[in-house]
Design a protein around this motif. Sequence first.
Motif: not given
Length: 537
Positions: A484-504
């Motif tokens: 339904p929407n971003k999760t937790g501390a994720g960045k806001p949703e949008g049409a732009d593509a973004r990378p995959i992050k391995l959280q520290d």
Amino acid sequence: MSLYRVLFSLLIITSLLAGPAIGDEPTAKKDGERTEKEVIDKKESPKHDSKEHQRKNNESKKDDKQHKHGDQKKDKQKASAPKKPSKDAAKEEESKREAKPKKEVKPAPQKEEQKKDEKPKPSQDDAKDKAEKKDAGDPPKEDAPKKEMKPEPKKEEPTPAKTPAPEPKIEAGKPKQMESKLEPKAEEKHEQIPAPKEAPKPEPKPVPPPVAKPDPKKLAATDLSQVDEDFALQGEYYGKLRLPGGILETTGIQVIARGDGNFVGRQLRGGLPGNGWRNGQLIDLSGKRDGETLVLSQGNYQVLVRGGKAIVVNSAGDTLGILTKVQRRSELLGLKPSSKATVLFDGTSTDKFIDAKVNEKGELQIGTVTKDPVQDFRLHIEFRLPYMPYALGQARSNSGLYIQERYEVQILDSFGLPGEFNECGSLYRTKSPDINMCFPPLAWQTYDVYFTAARFDNEGNKISPARITVQHNGILVQDNYLIPNKTGAGKPEGADARPIKLQDHGNPVVFRNVWIEYLGGPVVTNQAETIVTPEKN
């Protein structure tokens, strides 16, 4: 009588003028004097009969011999005795001498000794006094001069056999000079001469200070060499139990270490998660390790764990069965990339990531992002969780797979837990996994993710939510779920593509065998269009 006196005085005068010879003994003088007296007596008493005169003459000769012998022995005693003899000792010596046979001793050796000693000649008065004393037969006095009583040590000539080897004379007051002669090396100056210069040696590396022992409550073991005694008992046990009526039922038990010998567990009816148990009935257990044995219980119901076996005993004391420890492996572990896939990390290069770090085992560490942004894709990734028995909740081996840096698939040590919305396999704080497929820590696990990005119109309005399918260790835990929407501390949703992050998240989670298939897909403008998701496994 006057004639005899004149002759006697003349003899005395002549003896005095001639002087006493060196080395003559007083006994010799006495003999001379007595012979003169005898001549005078013979002249004065010619009328005495021959027998009486012979008797007296014999007695006088005996006395003379005794005097001579006694005087010679006394002189020898004086020369040899270092101390003055007492009066009693002198008397005893005289009595011994009278008892022994008397021998004539020649005075010649004493003369030689006196010559060697080179004593001063006695005066005439001293000679008269000595003669009178010896005629009277007086014993030698104790207060005689020491020079006559004690011979000097030089008189005694040592025999050649006993003569010691000559030693170098050491002058008094000069010990330092002697030491320098005996030990000339002490004064050598070899040490003062600087040694030849050698090639400079590399300085030794500084020894690091001893590392303090880690707090056991902060234990985060990344391999088997770092684990504690509880780790051997932790894990999954699988087998069959005999139910009332003799029915055999497949059962699984998960044993979870909590530190300091404390454990929790759960008995799963039907088997293990993904292998017979589908969120069905379970029995919660707890217990403590005693040596190599762990006793888990709920009331009188007990499970004894030791030696890779779990023995189940009911409240009546009957053994229901014995389960065996198993180590499950994901069916997709080591899955090779397809022909259309792009390898992000295979242990040899990190070119596809930004600020990536690799440990000594060639494993990718947390805290990095892919260089290329993603839209629709299929991703395979393998991860391993550290063993942290004291940690609980979100502090227990936490990381996360952030898709487009907006949607997090949680990575956590959730082994043996119910599988909540913030545990492993969940969409963090959004959707719980359909089943908790988390393996025990230090086991390699797999995520296979199918993702379709959200669609937006030209004005930036979201017209279709993102969709996700997740297989955890080959078992479907998220099935084409619409996010339904971003999760937790994720960045806001949008049409732009973004990378995959391995959280520290501060825990040493590592990754390997990461590859992706880019599926692309245009921006969706018609909500009637659907997104195709992979089939369920």
